[in-house]
Design a protein around this motif. Structure first.
Motif, PDB file in Angstrom:
ATOM      1  N   MET A   1      35.493  60.387  21.572  1.00 46.20           N
ATOM      2  CA  MET A   1      35.202  61.357  22.636  1.00 46.20           C
ATOM      3  C   MET A   1      36.421  61.563  23.532  1.00 46.20           C
ATOM      4  O   MET A   1      36.725  62.687  23.955  1.00 46.20           O
ATOM      5  N   SER A   2      37.149  60.484  23.799  1.00 46.53           N
ATOM      6  CA  SER A   2      38.354  60.600  24.627  1.00 46.53           C
ATOM      7  C   SER A   2      39.414  61.424  23.911  1.00 46.53           C
ATOM      8  O   SER A   2      40.118  62.233  24.526  1.00 46.53           O
ATOM      9  N   PHE A   3      39.525  61.201  22.600  1.00 49.82           N
ATOM     10  CA  PHE A   3      40.510  61.962  21.831  1.00 49.82           C
ATOM     11  C   PHE A   3      40.139  63.460  21.847  1.00 49.82           C
ATOM     12  O   PHE A   3      40.994  64.334  22.013  1.00 49.82           O
ATOM     13  N   GLU A   4      38.857  63.727  21.737  1.00 47.71           N
ATOM     14  CA  GLU A   4      38.373  65.107  21.788  1.00 47.71           C
ATOM     15  C   GLU A   4      38.696  65.713  23.163  1.00 47.71           C
ATOM     16  O   GLU A   4      39.170  66.851  23.276  1.00 47.71           O
ATOM     17  N   ARG A   5      38.469  64.906  24.223  1.00 48.20           N
ATOM     18  CA  ARG A   5      38.759  65.363  25.589  1.00 48.20           C
ATOM     19  C   ARG A   5      40.242  65.676  25.742  1.00 48.20           C
ATOM     20  O   ARG A   5      40.628  66.645  26.381  1.00 48.20           O
ATOM     21  N   LEU A   6      41.091  64.832  25.124  1.00 45.75           N
ATOM     22  CA  LEU A   6      42.542  65.055  25.189  1.00 45.75           C
ATOM     23  C   LEU A   6      42.886  66.422  24.591  1.00 45.75           C
ATOM     24  O   LEU A   6      43.647  67.201  25.180  1.00 45.75           O
ATOM     25  N   LEU A   7      42.312  66.702  23.440  1.00 43.01           N
ATOM     26  CA  LEU A   7      42.616  67.981  22.768  1.00 43.01           C
ATOM     27  C   LEU A   7      42.052  69.173  23.555  1.00 43.01           C
ATOM     28  O   LEU A   7      42.659  70.238  23.616  1.00 43.01           O
ATOM     29  N   GLU A   8      40.924  68.909  24.180  1.00 41.68           N
ATOM     30  CA  GLU A   8      40.281  69.984  24.955  1.00 41.68           C
ATOM     31  C   GLU A   8      41.115  70.319  26.194  1.00 41.68           C
ATOM     32  O   GLU A   8      41.357  71.473  26.510  1.00 41.68           O
ATOM     33  N   ARG A   9      41.610  69.281  26.875  1.00 41.80           N
ATOM     34  CA  ARG A   9      42.327  69.476  28.144  1.00 41.80           C
ATOM     35  C   ARG A   9      43.800  69.810  27.970  1.00 41.80           C
ATOM     36  O   ARG A   9      44.432  70.310  28.886  1.00 41.80           O
ATOM     37  N   GLU A  10      44.386  69.407  26.836  1.00 35.83           N
ATOM     38  CA  GLU A  10      45.845  69.564  26.658  1.00 35.83           C
ATOM     39  C   GLU A  10      46.109  70.431  25.431  1.00 35.83           C
ATOM     40  O   GLU A  10      46.492  69.921  24.366  1.00 35.83           O
ATOM     41  N   PRO A  11      45.941  71.734  25.562  1.00 29.49           N
ATOM     42  CA  PRO A  11      46.087  72.603  24.378  1.00 29.49           C
ATOM     43  C   PRO A  11      47.453  72.464  23.711  1.00 29.49           C
ATOM     44  O   PRO A  11      47.561  72.585  22.489  1.00 29.49           O
ATOM     45  N   GLU A  12      48.497  72.157  24.519  1.00 27.22           N
ATOM     46  CA  GLU A  12      49.840  72.071  23.920  1.00 27.22           C
ATOM     47  C   GLU A  12      49.974  70.884  22.962  1.00 27.22           C
ATOM     48  O   GLU A  12      50.901  70.842  22.143  1.00 27.22           O
ATOM     49  N   LEU A  13      49.048  69.934  23.067  1.00 28.15           N
ATOM     50  CA  LEU A  13      49.118  68.791  22.139  1.00 28.15           C
ATOM     51  C   LEU A  13      48.398  69.073  20.814  1.00 28.15           C
ATOM     52  O   LEU A  13      48.563  68.342  19.847  1.00 28.15           O
TER      53      LEU A  13
ATOM     54  N   ILE B   1      35.195  67.242  15.787  1.00 23.29           N
ATOM     55  CA  ILE B   1      36.570  67.345  16.297  1.00 23.29           C
ATOM     56  C   ILE B   1      37.437  68.089  15.279  1.00 23.29           C
ATOM     57  O   ILE B   1      38.199  68.999  15.622  1.00 23.29           O
ATOM     58  N   ASN B   2      37.298  67.719  14.009  1.00 24.47           N
ATOM     59  CA  ASN B   2      38.146  68.348  12.986  1.00 24.47           C
ATOM     60  C   ASN B   2      37.820  69.830  12.817  1.00 24.47           C
ATOM     61  O   ASN B   2      38.725  70.655  12.638  1.00 24.47           O
ATOM     62  N   SER B   3      36.538  70.171  12.921  1.00 26.25           N
ATOM     63  CA  SER B   3      36.212  71.581  12.732  1.00 26.25           C
ATOM     64  C   SER B   3      36.632  72.398  13.948  1.00 26.25           C
ATOM     65  O   SER B   3      36.969  73.568  13.834  1.00 26.25           O
ATOM     66  N   THR B   4      36.664  71.789  15.134  1.00 25.07           N
ATOM     67  CA  THR B   4      37.049  72.539  16.340  1.00 25.07           C
ATOM     68  C   THR B   4      38.563  72.650  16.477  1.00 25.07           C
ATOM     69  O   THR B   4      39.087  73.700  16.836  1.00 25.07           O
ATOM     70  N   TYR B   5      39.281  71.548  16.217  1.00 28.57           N
ATOM     71  CA  TYR B   5      40.723  71.530  16.513  1.00 28.57           C
ATOM     72  C   TYR B   5      41.618  71.460  15.269  1.00 28.57           C
ATOM     73  O   TYR B   5      42.831  71.432  15.396  1.00 28.57           O
ATOM     74  N   GLY B   6      41.025  71.430  14.092  1.00 35.88           N
ATOM     75  CA  GLY B   6      41.847  71.336  12.879  1.00 35.88           C
ATOM     76  C   GLY B   6      42.365  72.700  12.448  1.00 35.88           C
ATOM     77  O   GLY B   6      41.949  73.739  12.972  1.00 35.88           O
ATOM     78  N   SER B   7      43.317  72.664  11.522  1.00 37.56           N
ATOM     79  CA  SER B   7      43.813  73.925  10.962  1.00 37.56           C
ATOM     80  C   SER B   7      43.917  73.742   9.452  1.00 37.56           C
ATOM     81  O   SER B   7      43.701  72.634   8.928  1.00 37.56           O
ATOM     82  N   ILE B   8      44.296  74.810   8.776  1.00 31.64           N
ATOM     83  CA  ILE B   8      44.460  74.702   7.323  1.00 31.64           C
ATOM     84  C   ILE B   8      45.505  73.643   7.011  1.00 31.64           C
ATOM     85  O   ILE B   8      45.401  72.884   6.060  1.00 31.64           O
ATOM     86  N   LYS B   9      46.538  73.546   7.896  1.00 30.22           N
ATOM     87  CA  LYS B   9      47.652  72.622   7.613  1.00 30.22           C
ATOM     88  C   LYS B   9      47.343  71.163   7.966  1.00 30.22           C
ATOM     89  O   LYS B   9      47.802  70.248   7.320  1.00 30.22           O
ATOM     90  N   SER B  10      46.613  70.978   9.072  1.00 31.29           N
ATOM     91  CA  SER B  10      46.373  69.571   9.444  1.00 31.29           C
ATOM     92  C   SER B  10      45.051  69.374  10.170  1.00 31.29           C
ATOM     93  O   SER B  10      44.529  70.303  10.786  1.00 31.29           O
ATOM     94  N   LEU B  11      44.566  68.135  10.046  1.00 33.23           N
ATOM     95  CA  LEU B  11      43.325  67.767  10.731  1.00 33.23           C
ATOM     96  C   LEU B  11      43.666  66.742  11.815  1.00 33.23           C
ATOM     97  O   LEU B  11      44.470  65.831  11.575  1.00 33.23           O
TER      98      LEU B  11
ATOM     99  N   ARG C   1      39.485  59.001  31.716  1.00 36.31           N
ATOM    100  CA  ARG C   1      40.702  58.238  32.003  1.00 36.31           C
ATOM    101  C   ARG C   1      41.371  57.762  30.711  1.00 36.31           C
ATOM    102  O   ARG C   1      42.597  57.725  30.621  1.00 36.31           O
ATOM    103  N   LEU C   2      40.562  57.407  29.736  1.00 37.05           N
ATOM    104  CA  LEU C   2      41.146  56.993  28.456  1.00 37.05           C
ATOM    105  C   LEU C   2      41.941  58.157  27.861  1.00 37.05           C
ATOM    106  O   LEU C   2      43.041  57.971  27.315  1.00 37.05           O
ATOM    107  N   ALA C   3      41.411  59.379  28.013  1.00 39.04           N
ATOM    108  CA  ALA C   3      42.139  60.562  27.524  1.00 39.04           C
ATOM    109  C   ALA C   3      43.464  60.703  28.266  1.00 39.04           C
ATOM    110  O   ALA C   3      44.512  60.983  27.663  1.00 39.04           O
ATOM    111  N   LEU C   4      43.430  60.445  29.585  1.00 41.20           N
ATOM    112  CA  LEU C   4      44.674  60.523  30.372  1.00 41.20           C
ATOM    113  C   LEU C   4      45.688  59.480  29.912  1.00 41.20           C
ATOM    114  O   LEU C   4      46.894  59.739  29.816  1.00 41.20           O
ATOM    115  N   PHE C   5      45.184  58.281  29.596  1.00 41.94           N
ATOM    116  CA  PHE C   5      46.070  57.208  29.120  1.00 41.94           C
ATOM    117  C   PHE C   5      46.665  57.554  27.761  1.00 41.94           C
ATOM    118  O   PHE C   5      47.803  57.195  27.464  1.00 41.94           O
TER     119      PHE C   5
END
Ligand code: GDG
Length: 731
Positions: A288-300, A334-344, A420-424
């Motif tokens: 969930m934290s990893f998902e939050r990271l991707l949600e909050r930090e689009p550049e990552l 997470i993979n279906s929301t933030y993955g692409s053809i090139k990477s998951l 906070r775990l996402a921030l870390f």
């Protein structure tokens, strides 16, 4: 000849059958690694369950035993029903979740497996006893065998027994949920030394013993004194075989694999998790934290990936199956929301991997995620550090893993705080090379200095040093046959002076002193003793004159109130005051104790003529001991020069004029009766030790209960005292 015996639930091997022929392969678990050294160097024996051997043909079992014996392994065979109930049921379905604070994961059905847990622990005890010389050094491991030290102590009283708990010992508030809490504590306390990974586990254990078994909590002492034995407690954080992980990481094969992993997505930052499938490991919150990271930090997005290795375990248990399903769904989302053809973003491996592959992953990771919601130690964190010869990589470590106590240079997180775990995670990904290196250097220093071999030798050295049990211990008297032996000593004596304490000796402690009224059985015993021609009976108590008079004034005996401040030698005579000091300190002291009573729920002041007592039996044990200590300090300062003496009784702080003590009662009696000097004194607390100290030769001092004593004999409990007195009255 005495030997070193290691005992663990599992032997550190896996038994396989190749066309019915038994084959052994070494297991590479943390415990196996840590104990490999001492086991190979010494003449030790390792006793444990060899695992499922149902595929081995019956007439090949002796071959298996030969192979085990070559490695000095001694098997404890368990039936599939025993494995289901003792191991899967009570150990993993009750103790495991409870000790990890996951009370809602306790399996209700496994509650009934306590009996099997007890029986298998007894089976281990019987097998160990049959293979022991009687004076071995025995090191028992972990929560599956927590009754074993106590069961073994009964069979092998002269062995040195150590116990190490690899998982957390929870707060006493959680531990006391277990209906079998007394049995488990008493089981562990059969040891001479108990080891924990952290100081807080040790504190929790000590607190549980104080709260549940009622021992005094002594913060100044490292151990526990109970059942007349001293048990040492120690903190021994387990380490790993650092050289193995460090050299594995240098192997060509591993280096090539690291290149391969990095090459796949060269501009990706790799976050890594390696865990057994278990609800303690914080897997859902981590995802969930990893998902939050991707949600909050689009550049990552598209620049980070999480490799999560999950080793299947306890697949048949419902809660594990449920966890697996939750993981699958979350990874899919997470993979279906933030993955692409090139990477998951999440690479999820649900299987065990080889040591080489594991090493390559440790080395390829930019960030290692060790975020259990609770973990005794966690070896993965240390293995990651030992593998990083490049002094790179960031460790994110849960504050609820025992390893956090040692690895302060990791990024320490609360795994429940998903945001906070996402921030870390972001902080770790963006950390400067300098900071990473300086943190990793320090982590490596710690992990290399306190490795597996250091852990083993620290524990074994401490076990070697603990006092040999049973030296100078009082003889335990428990049966009528034992009484006979004591009576042999006194049968030819014309008169016995019998000195009896009251509370804790003749009646059990009640919540408040006034409740502990003598019952019918006791009054009958006292009556019989008081009319016996050969017995001069004395009741020597801390109680007041009024109480003793009311309860026993009509019997033909001597009463000594307030530890001998007052005496009354017969029903007809008057009370005499044995000490004539005017206790000027008393009023001031009572005022001080009243103040503490207000501050200490459950405590109370008992006012006496010659002294005063502060009782804390009903208070929280830790608070009671702490406040008693504070009172002692205040009295030491404020009452310097006063003729007041203070001492700790059984959860009571007593104050009385100097020179007043129960021993003086015995000395005075003997002065009046020169020549006939045979005494029996029976008591349970510190004030009774004054009687035992002055007993003349040929006398009998008997301590009731489990404390350290100078008495030569011990009764287990009040029932035993009563039985003894009844028999004595019939002599
Ligand atoms: C108890 C306590 C305490 C994991 N996946 C793979 C693999 N592993 C290895 C790791 C590590 C071990 O499993 C897991 O470490 P733990 O610390 O969780 O150890 P446990 O024995 O399970 O647990 C724990 C420990 O005792 C020691 O006192 O730290 O808190 O619960 O060594 O490397 N190994 C391989 N492939 C995998 O996929 N080869």
């Amino acid at each position: 000849m005495s030997r070193f015996i290691i005992v663990s639930n599992r032997l550190p091997i896996t038994v396989k059958s190749e066309n019915g022929v038994p084959m052994l392969s070494d297991s590479a678990g943390g415990l196996a690694t840590a104990l490999k050294g001492p086991h190979s160097k010494s003449d030790s024996l390792w006793i444990g369950w060899p695992g499922d051997i149902s595929r081995i043909e019956k007439d090949r079992i002796h071959e298996l035993e030969g192979k085990l014996s070559e490695k000095r392994f001694s098997p404890v065979y368990l039936s599939s029903s025993e494995v289901n109930k003792y191991y899967e049921g009570f150990s993993n379905g009750v103790i495991w979740p409870l000790y990890h604070y996951l009370v809602d994961k306790v399996q209700r059905s496994a509650w009934a497996d306590w009996k099997a847990y007890h029986e298998v622990n007894q089976k281990f005890a019987d097998i160990i006893a049959s293979r022991s010389s009687g004076s071995d050094m025995i090191w028992i491991h972990d929560y599956q065998l927590s009754l074993l030290p106590g069961l073994l102590r009964k069979l092998l009283p002269n062995s040195k027994i150590g116990f190490f708990l690899h998982i957390p010992f929870p707060s006493s508030e959680v531990f006391r949920i277990l209906p079998w809490r007394e049995e488990i504590l008493e089981g562990m306390l059969g040891s001479d030394l108990i080891g924990f990974h952290t100081y807080s586990y040790l504190r929790h254990f000590k607190r549980a013993v104080a709260k549940i078994l009622g021992s005094d909590e002594d913060e100044n002492s490292e151990g526990i004194c109970i059942n007349g034995r001293n048990i040492s407690l120690g903190v021994f954080p387990i380490g790993i075989d650092v050289e193995r992980f460090s050299s594995l990481a240098r192997k060509d094969e591993v280096q090539n694999e690291i290149e391969g992993i990095r090459h796949e997505n060269p501009d990706h930052k790799i976050l890594l998790g390696v865990d057994r499938l278990d609800y303690t490991k914080g897997l859902i919150r981590r995802l969930m934290s990893f998902e939050r990271l991707l949600e909050r930090e689009p550049e990552l997005r598209g620049k980070v990936k999480l490799i999560q290795v999950v080793v299947p375990s306890r697949t048949k248990v419902d809660s594990y199956e449920h966890l697996k399903k939750e993981m699958d769904e979350l990874v899919g989302r997470i993979n279906s929301t933030y993955g692409s053809i090139k990477s998951l973003p999440v690479h999820y491996l649900y299987r065990g991997i080889s040591q080489e592959h594991l090493s390559a992953l440790y080395c390829a990771a930019d960030v290692m995620l060790v975020t259990p919601v609770r973990d005794g130690m966690n070896l993965v964190a240390k293995e990651f550090v030992a593998s990083r010869n490049d002094e790179n990589g960031v460790l994110i470590l849960s504050e609820f893993a025992g390893a956090a106590d040692e690895l302060a240079e990791a990024l320490i997180v609360n795994p429940y705080d998903v945001d906070r775990l996402a921030l870390f995670m972001k902080k770790a990904i963006l950390m400067s090379e300098n900071e990473k290196t300086s943190r990793m250097k320090r982590l490596r220093e710690r992990v290399f200095n306190y490795d597996a071999f250091h852990w083993t030798s620290a524990f074994v050295n401490a076990l070697e040093k603990v006092a040999m049990p049973l030296a100078n211990q009082p003889l335990v008297i428990s049966s009528p046959d034992d009484f006979e032996k004591l009576f042999e000593k006194i049968k030819r004596v014309p008169e016995i002076h019998l000195f009896l304490d009251y509370d804790g000796t003749l009646v059990p402690f009640a919540e408040t002193p006034e409740i502990a009224v003598p019952d019918k059985e006791l009054l009958e015993i006292i009556s019989a003793l008081s009319v016996h021609h050969g017995i001069d009976l004395h009741l020597v108590s801390g109680r007041t004159r009024d109480t003793l008079e009311k309860w026993f004034g009509h019997f033909s005996l001597s009463l000594h109130a307030e530890h001998g401040f007052f005496s009354k030698m017969s029903p007809e005579s008057e009370w005499i005051q044995n000490h004539h000091e005017n206790p000027a300190w008393k009023a001031m002291l009572e005022k001080l104790l009243d103040e503490y009573t207000l501050e200490t729920p459950g405590s109370m002041v008992e006012r006496k003529s010659g002294g005063v007592a502060w009782h804390y039996r009903m208070s929280d044990p830790e608070m009671g001991v702490k406040q008693a200590r504070n009172i002692r300090k205040r009295v030491d300062i404020d009452f310097q020069g006063s003729k007041v003496e203070m001492f700790n009784g059984e959860k009571v702080l007593e104050f009385r004029a100097k020179g007043v003590n129960k021993g003086a009662v015995i000395l005075k009696t003997l002065q009046k009766n020169p020549g006939s000097s045979t005494c029996i004194a029976i008591g349970d607390d510190r004030t009774d030790e004054d009687m035992f100290a002055v007993l003349p030769p040929g006398s009998i001092g008997i301590h009731v209960g489990k404390k350290n004593t100078r008495a030569a004999f011990r009764f287990a409990d009040i029932a035993c005292t009563r039985l003894f007195l009844r028999k004595l009255s019939e002599l």
